[in-house]
Design a protein around this motif. Structure first.
Motif, PDB file in Angstrom:
ATOM      1  N   CYS A 222       4.448  -4.214   5.885  1.00  0.00           N
ATOM      2  CA  CYS A 222       4.518  -3.135   4.890  1.00  0.00           C
ATOM      3  C   CYS A 222       4.926  -3.673   3.520  1.00  0.00           C
ATOM      4  O   CYS A 222       4.408  -3.232   2.489  1.00  0.00           O
ATOM      5  N   PHE A 223       5.846  -4.638   3.487  1.00  0.00           N
ATOM      6  CA  PHE A 223       6.273  -5.237   2.225  1.00  0.00           C
ATOM      7  C   PHE A 223       5.110  -5.980   1.552  1.00  0.00           C
ATOM      8  O   PHE A 223       4.898  -5.843   0.341  1.00  0.00           O
ATOM      9  N   VAL A 224       4.342  -6.728   2.324  1.00  0.00           N
ATOM     10  CA  VAL A 224       3.188  -7.458   1.775  1.00  0.00           C
ATOM     11  C   VAL A 224       2.139  -6.474   1.251  1.00  0.00           C
ATOM     12  O   VAL A 224       1.595  -6.643   0.161  1.00  0.00           O
ATOM     13  N   LEU A 225       1.872  -5.415   2.007  1.00  0.00           N
ATOM     14  CA  LEU A 225       0.902  -4.410   1.555  1.00  0.00           C
ATOM     15  C   LEU A 225       1.373  -3.703   0.292  1.00  0.00           C
ATOM     16  O   LEU A 225       0.573  -3.410  -0.607  1.00  0.00           O
TER      17      LEU A 225
ATOM     18  N   LEU B 299      -0.664  -3.705  -3.216  1.00  0.00           N
ATOM     19  CA  LEU B 299      -1.047  -2.445  -3.839  1.00  0.00           C
ATOM     20  C   LEU B 299      -0.531  -2.360  -5.274  1.00  0.00           C
ATOM     21  O   LEU B 299      -1.240  -1.871  -6.156  1.00  0.00           O
ATOM     22  N   LYS B 300       0.660  -2.864  -5.535  1.00  0.00           N
ATOM     23  CA  LYS B 300       1.186  -2.878  -6.902  1.00  0.00           C
ATOM     24  C   LYS B 300       0.323  -3.759  -7.803  1.00  0.00           C
ATOM     25  O   LYS B 300       0.008  -3.397  -8.931  1.00  0.00           O
ATOM     26  N   ARG B 301      -0.062  -4.940  -7.294  1.00  0.00           N
ATOM     27  CA  ARG B 301      -0.922  -5.822  -8.086  1.00  0.00           C
ATOM     28  C   ARG B 301      -2.313  -5.221  -8.277  1.00  0.00           C
ATOM     29  O   ARG B 301      -2.953  -5.435  -9.296  1.00  0.00           O
TER      30      ARG B 301
END
Length: 132
Positions: A20-23, A27-29
């Protein structure tokens, strides 16, 4: 056995948290307007708007040129018809050399009335277009 299942459960939830942290970071980028996909989408949207305006200008210029060309073509065809009429009327005039000379004894009277006339016809447009 309970301990093994608890360890597996903690490892699974820790793996899900990392996923979830990687996703979230991706998504922010993806949505940043300056460097991410959002910026690319904004630039493409602006380019589409510019191209739409340019296309409308080109379309209106082409329509104006087509109307002008149609008017000039109609004018040229009208002039061609008048010229054909004038050339046809020139064939009706008597020949000045034949009118001043007296008819000879071998020519029957009214021989110049039976003179051959040339009829000129326009060539079809397809032949003209092929020549261009």
């Amino acid at each position: 056995m309970d301990m093994i299942s608890d360890i597996l459960l903690v490892a699974g939830s820790f793996g899900a948290a990392i996923y979830c942290f990687v996703l979230s970071n991706r998504l922010k980028r993806f949505t940043t307007l300056e460097s991410g996909m959002g910026g690319a989408i904004a630039v493409l949207s602006a380019q589409v708007d510019d191209m739409t305006v340019a296309l409308e200008k080109a379309r209106s210029a082409a329509n104006g040129s087509a109307e002008s060309l149609e008017a000039l073509t109609a004018r040229g065809e009208a002039v061609a018809r008048k010229l054909e009429l004038l050339v046809a009327s020139l064939h009706d005039l008597p020949d000045p050399a034949a009118a001043s000379a007296a008819p000879t004894a071998t020519e029957p009277p009214g021989a110049d009335e039976r003179r051959l006339r040339l009829v000129r016809r326009r060539s079809p447009r397809s032949a003209l277009e092929a020549a261009e």
